[in-house]
Design a protein around this motif. Structure first.
Motif, PDB file in Angstrom:
ATOM      1  N   ASN A   1       0.810  -1.212   0.000  1.00  0.00           N
ATOM      2  CA  ASN A   1       0.000   0.000   0.000  1.00  0.00           C
ATOM      3  C   ASN A   1       0.850   1.271   0.000  1.00  0.00           C
ATOM      4  OD1 ASN A   1       0.885  -0.183   2.659  1.00  0.00           O
ATOM      5  ND2 ASN A   1      -1.137  -0.042   3.580  1.00  0.00           N
ATOM      6  N   VAL A   2       0.172   2.349  -0.375  1.00  0.00           N
ATOM      7  CA  VAL A   2       0.755   3.694  -0.367  1.00  0.00           C
ATOM      8  C   VAL A   2      -0.287   4.638   0.237  1.00  0.00           C
ATOM      9  CG1 VAL A   2       2.152   3.302  -2.440  1.00  0.00           C
ATOM     10  CG2 VAL A   2      -0.140   4.267  -2.669  1.00  0.00           C
ATOM     11  N   HIS A   3       0.141   5.835   0.599  1.00  0.00           N
ATOM     12  CA  HIS A   3      -0.811   6.860   1.015  1.00  0.00           C
ATOM     13  C   HIS A   3      -1.352   7.550  -0.235  1.00  0.00           C
ATOM     14  CE1 HIS A   3      -1.174   7.259   5.353  1.00  0.00           C
ATOM     15  NE2 HIS A   3       0.107   6.914   5.467  1.00  0.00           N
ATOM     16  N   ALA A   4      -2.661   7.516  -0.405  1.00  0.00           N
ATOM     17  CA  ALA A   4      -3.265   8.175  -1.567  1.00  0.00           C
ATOM     18  C   ALA A   4      -2.995   9.668  -1.571  1.00  0.00           C
ATOM     19  CB  ALA A   4      -4.769   7.908  -1.595  1.00  0.00           C
ATOM     20  N   ALA A   5      -2.733  10.241  -0.395  1.00  0.00           N
ATOM     21  CA  ALA A   5      -2.429  11.671  -0.304  1.00  0.00           C
ATOM     22  C   ALA A   5      -1.142  12.024  -1.033  1.00  0.00           C
ATOM     23  CB  ALA A   5      -2.336  12.099   1.163  1.00  0.00           C
ATOM     24  N   GLY A   6      -0.349  11.013  -1.411  1.00  0.00           N
ATOM     25  CA  GLY A   6       0.875  11.274  -2.166  1.00  0.00           C
ATOM     26  C   GLY A   6       0.626  11.744  -3.578  1.00  0.00           C
ATOM     27  N   GLY A   7      -0.605  11.582  -4.063  1.00  0.00           N
ATOM     28  CA  GLY A   7      -0.965  12.098  -5.379  1.00  0.00           C
ATOM     29  C   GLY A   7      -0.854  11.092  -6.509  1.00  0.00           C
ATOM     30  N   THR A   8      -1.405  11.474  -7.648  1.00  0.00           N
ATOM     31  CA  THR A   8      -1.517  10.595  -8.810  1.00  0.00           C
ATOM     32  C   THR A   8      -0.162  10.108  -9.307  1.00  0.00           C
ATOM     33  OG1 THR A   8      -3.561  11.680  -9.492  1.00  0.00           O
ATOM     34  CG2 THR A   8      -2.369  10.437 -11.176  1.00  0.00           C
ATOM     35  N   LYS A   9       0.783  11.009  -9.471  1.00  0.00           N
ATOM     36  CA  LYS A   9       2.087  10.631 -10.017  1.00  0.00           C
ATOM     37  C   LYS A   9       2.781   9.619  -9.114  1.00  0.00           C
ATOM     38  CE  LYS A   9       5.729  10.653 -12.630  1.00  0.00           C
ATOM     39  NZ  LYS A   9       5.701   9.873 -13.897  1.00  0.00           N
ATOM     40  N   MET A  10       2.679   9.799  -7.809  1.00  0.00           N
ATOM     41  CA  MET A  10       3.303   8.859  -6.892  1.00  0.00           C
ATOM     42  C   MET A  10       2.646   7.487  -6.988  1.00  0.00           C
ATOM     43  SD  MET A  10       3.440   8.729  -2.750  1.00  0.00           S
ATOM     44  CE  MET A  10       1.949   7.714  -2.800  1.00  0.00           C
ATOM     45  N   MET A  11       1.321   7.452  -7.060  1.00  0.00           N
ATOM     46  CA  MET A  11       0.623   6.170  -7.145  1.00  0.00           C
ATOM     47  C   MET A  11       0.917   5.466  -8.465  1.00  0.00           C
ATOM     48  SD  MET A  11      -3.036   6.747  -5.178  1.00  0.00           S
ATOM     49  CE  MET A  11      -3.446   8.407  -5.750  1.00  0.00           C
ATOM     50  N   GLU A  12       0.971   6.212  -9.538  1.00  0.00           N
ATOM     51  CA  GLU A  12       1.324   5.616 -10.832  1.00  0.00           C
ATOM     52  C   GLU A  12       2.747   5.060 -10.805  1.00  0.00           C
ATOM     53  OE1 GLU A  12      -1.492   8.421 -13.734  1.00  0.00           O
ATOM     54  OE2 GLU A  12       0.646   8.886 -13.453  1.00  0.00           O
ATOM     55  N   SER A  13       3.638   5.789 -10.150  1.00  0.00           N
ATOM     56  CA  SER A  13       5.025   5.331 -10.045  1.00  0.00           C
ATOM     57  C   SER A  13       5.128   4.063  -9.204  1.00  0.00           C
ATOM     58  CB  SER A  13       5.900   6.435  -9.434  1.00  0.00           C
ATOM     59  OG  SER A  13       5.962   7.556 -10.289  1.00  0.00           O
ATOM     60  N   ALA A  14       4.285   3.972  -8.176  1.00  0.00           N
ATOM     61  CA  ALA A  14       4.255   2.763  -7.355  1.00  0.00           C
ATOM     62  C   ALA A  14       3.908   1.546  -8.209  1.00  0.00           C
ATOM     63  CB  ALA A  14       3.238   2.916  -6.224  1.00  0.00           C
ATOM     64  N   LEU A  15       2.927   1.691  -9.070  1.00  0.00           N
ATOM     65  CA  LEU A  15       2.537   0.588  -9.953  1.00  0.00           C
ATOM     66  C   LEU A  15       3.653   0.234 -10.926  1.00  0.00           C
ATOM     67  CD1 LEU A  15      -1.162   1.534 -10.757  1.00  0.00           C
ATOM     68  CD2 LEU A  15      -0.358  -0.293  -9.262  1.00  0.00           C
ATOM     69  N   GLU A  16       4.331   1.239 -11.440  1.00  0.00           N
ATOM     70  CA  GLU A  16       5.445   0.979 -12.356  1.00  0.00           C
ATOM     71  C   GLU A  16       6.529   0.161 -11.654  1.00  0.00           C
ATOM     72  OE1 GLU A  16       6.766   4.772 -13.720  1.00  0.00           O
ATOM     73  OE2 GLU A  16       4.891   5.242 -14.763  1.00  0.00           O
ATOM     74  N   GLY A  17       6.822   0.520 -10.407  1.00  0.00           N
ATOM     75  CA  GLY A  17       7.827  -0.219  -9.647  1.00  0.00           C
ATOM     76  C   GLY A  17       7.406  -1.654  -9.391  1.00  0.00           C
ATOM     77  N   LEU A  18       6.126  -1.860  -9.077  1.00  0.00           N
ATOM     78  CA  LEU A  18       5.625  -3.210  -8.830  1.00  0.00           C
ATOM     79  C   LEU A  18       5.698  -4.075 -10.073  1.00  0.00           C
ATOM     80  CD1 LEU A  18       2.498  -2.449  -6.597  1.00  0.00           C
ATOM     81  CD2 LEU A  18       4.685  -3.418  -5.861  1.00  0.00           C
ATOM     82  N   GLU A  19       5.333  -3.500 -11.198  1.00  0.00           N
ATOM     83  CA  GLU A  19       5.396  -4.247 -12.454  1.00  0.00           C
ATOM     84  C   GLU A  19       6.835  -4.632 -12.784  1.00  0.00           C
ATOM     85  OE1 GLU A  19       3.025  -5.418 -14.174  1.00  0.00           O
ATOM     86  OE2 GLU A  19       1.219  -4.229 -13.795  1.00  0.00           O
ATOM     87  N   ALA A  20       7.752  -3.707 -12.547  1.00  0.00           N
ATOM     88  CA  ALA A  20       9.157  -3.959 -12.856  1.00  0.00           C
ATOM     89  C   ALA A  20       9.780  -4.973 -11.908  1.00  0.00           C
ATOM     90  CB  ALA A  20       9.952  -2.653 -12.816  1.00  0.00           C
ATOM     91  N   GLY A  21       9.308  -5.002 -10.656  1.00  0.00           N
ATOM     92  CA  GLY A  21       9.941  -5.847  -9.657  1.00  0.00           C
ATOM     93  C   GLY A  21       9.312  -7.204  -9.466  1.00  0.00           C
ATOM     94  N   ALA A  22       8.124  -7.418 -10.035  1.00  0.00           N
ATOM     95  CA  ALA A  22       7.450  -8.705  -9.855  1.00  0.00           C
ATOM     96  C   ALA A  22       8.274  -9.827 -10.487  1.00  0.00           C
ATOM     97  CB  ALA A  22       6.060  -8.661 -10.475  1.00  0.00           C
ATOM     98  N   PRO A  23       8.432 -10.963  -9.796  1.00  0.00           N
ATOM     99  CA  PRO A  23       9.180 -12.084 -10.369  1.00  0.00           C
ATOM    100  C   PRO A  23       8.625 -12.502 -11.717  1.00  0.00           C
ATOM    101  CG  PRO A  23       8.714 -12.456  -8.044  1.00  0.00           C
ATOM    102  CD  PRO A  23       7.938 -11.238  -8.438  1.00  0.00           C
ATOM    103  N   SER A  24       9.484 -12.967 -12.589  1.00  0.00           N
ATOM    104  CA  SER A  24       9.085 -13.361 -13.942  1.00  0.00           C
ATOM    105  C   SER A  24       7.948 -14.377 -13.899  1.00  0.00           C
ATOM    106  CB  SER A  24      10.279 -13.953 -14.687  1.00  0.00           C
ATOM    107  OG  SER A  24       9.912 -14.350 -15.984  1.00  0.00           O
ATOM    108  N   GLY A  25       6.906 -14.096 -14.658  1.00  0.00           N
ATOM    109  CA  GLY A  25       5.777 -15.004 -14.719  1.00  0.00           C
ATOM    110  C   GLY A  25       4.777 -14.837 -13.597  1.00  0.00           C
ATOM    111  N   LYS A  26       5.040 -13.935 -12.674  1.00  0.00           N
ATOM    112  CA  LYS A  26       4.148 -13.712 -11.540  1.00  0.00           C
ATOM    113  C   LYS A  26       3.414 -12.376 -11.694  1.00  0.00           C
ATOM    114  CE  LYS A  26       5.640 -17.191  -8.845  1.00  0.00           C
ATOM    115  NZ  LYS A  26       4.804 -18.237  -8.209  1.00  0.00           N
ATOM    116  N   LYS A  27       2.170 -12.337 -11.207  1.00  0.00           N
ATOM    117  CA  LYS A  27       1.428 -11.085 -11.202  1.00  0.00           C
ATOM    118  C   LYS A  27       1.988 -10.165 -10.127  1.00  0.00           C
ATOM    119  CE  LYS A  27      -2.997 -11.120 -11.642  1.00  0.00           C
ATOM    120  NZ  LYS A  27      -4.466 -11.388 -11.455  1.00  0.00           N
TER     121      LYS A  27
END
Length: 238
Positions: free
Chosen positions: A85-111
């Motif tokens: 989780n993140v604090h939504a108060a961090g704003g749109t750009k921060m939340m979008e960046s969080a998702l980018e990091g998760l996608e990049a860091g997820a193990p191969s073949g895993k959601k």
């Protein structure tokens, strides 16, 4: 995400955590690891819980500049946890960046892990929000606004009180995940929570998942109370 009962592992170290979980035998459960336990034990506690077959909500509530959150989420995703989780108060750009990091860091073949935004802590009252945080809108309005911001940023859902779930689902859709702490049995103390409900009420209000800590972890018979709350949450007991 299916309906879940998540147990908050509010323990100071891995030893106490192991002692608590031993009472559940071989039954895998959904657990929440918060700041105290993770900051003490680090990734080792996540590895142990995964080895035992437990699902994990890593509750660190990230709130920082977008690039820092993105980098941190890349590391957290590699741990193989189920929810972050993140604090939504961090704003749109921060939340979008969080998702980018998760996608990049997820193990191969895993959601990637489910990512949810904190709206307002369940310890926050209307009075505190207005007088100390200096937000003049009503608590319900603020929570729904942050939920809509999280949804627009691509997050899977939010952390909120069960009391706000109907408004959030109306604004963001029934599939939008609502993870709700502040769950108490009728005779439990409210402690530092202000917006609390029973497991049955959370079910009626439509919560996706409930998070229960002290009601279970401080009980004399934790497994018995866990099973009682699970039955109430699932509607097995009227």
């Amino acid at each position: 995400m299916k309906k879940e009962l998540i147990v908050a592992l509010d323990f100071p170290n891995l030893l106490d955590t192991k002692k608590f979980l031993e009472q559940f035998g071989d039954e895998p459960i959904f657990v929440k690891v918060g700041m105290e336990l993770f900051y003490q034990e680090g990734p080792a506690v996540i590895s142990y819980l995964k080895e035992q077959g437990h699902s994990i909500f890593l509750d660190l509530k990230l709130h920082d500049i977008p690039n820092t959150v993105k980098s941190a989420m890349r590391r957290l995703a590699s741990l193989g946890v189920d929810i972050v989780n993140v604090h939504a108060a961090g704003g749109t750009k921060m939340m979008e960046s969080a998702l980018e990091g998760l996608e990049a860091g997820a193990p191969s073949g895993k959601k990637r892990p489910v990512c949810i935004g904190v709206t307002q802590l369940t310890s926050t009252s209307e009075e505190v929000m207005r007088n100390e945080i200096w937000i003049n809108q009503s608590l319900d309005e603020v929570v729904v606004y942050y939920a809509k911001l999280a949804s627009a940023s691509g997050l899977d859902g939010v952390v909120c009180s069960s009391l706000e779930v109907p408004f959030i689902h109306k604004a963001c859709g029934e599939d939008f995940v609502t993870v709700t702490p502040g769950i108490r049995l009728p005779n439990d103390e409210s402690s530092d929570q202000t917006r609390i409900v029973t497991p049955e009420k959370a079910r009626e209000l439509g919560s996706t998942a409930i998070v229960v800590g002290r009601s279970i972890t401080r009980a004399n018979e934790p497994l018995q109370i866990y099973q009682q709350i699970k039955a109430l949450w699932e509607g097995v007991i009227a």
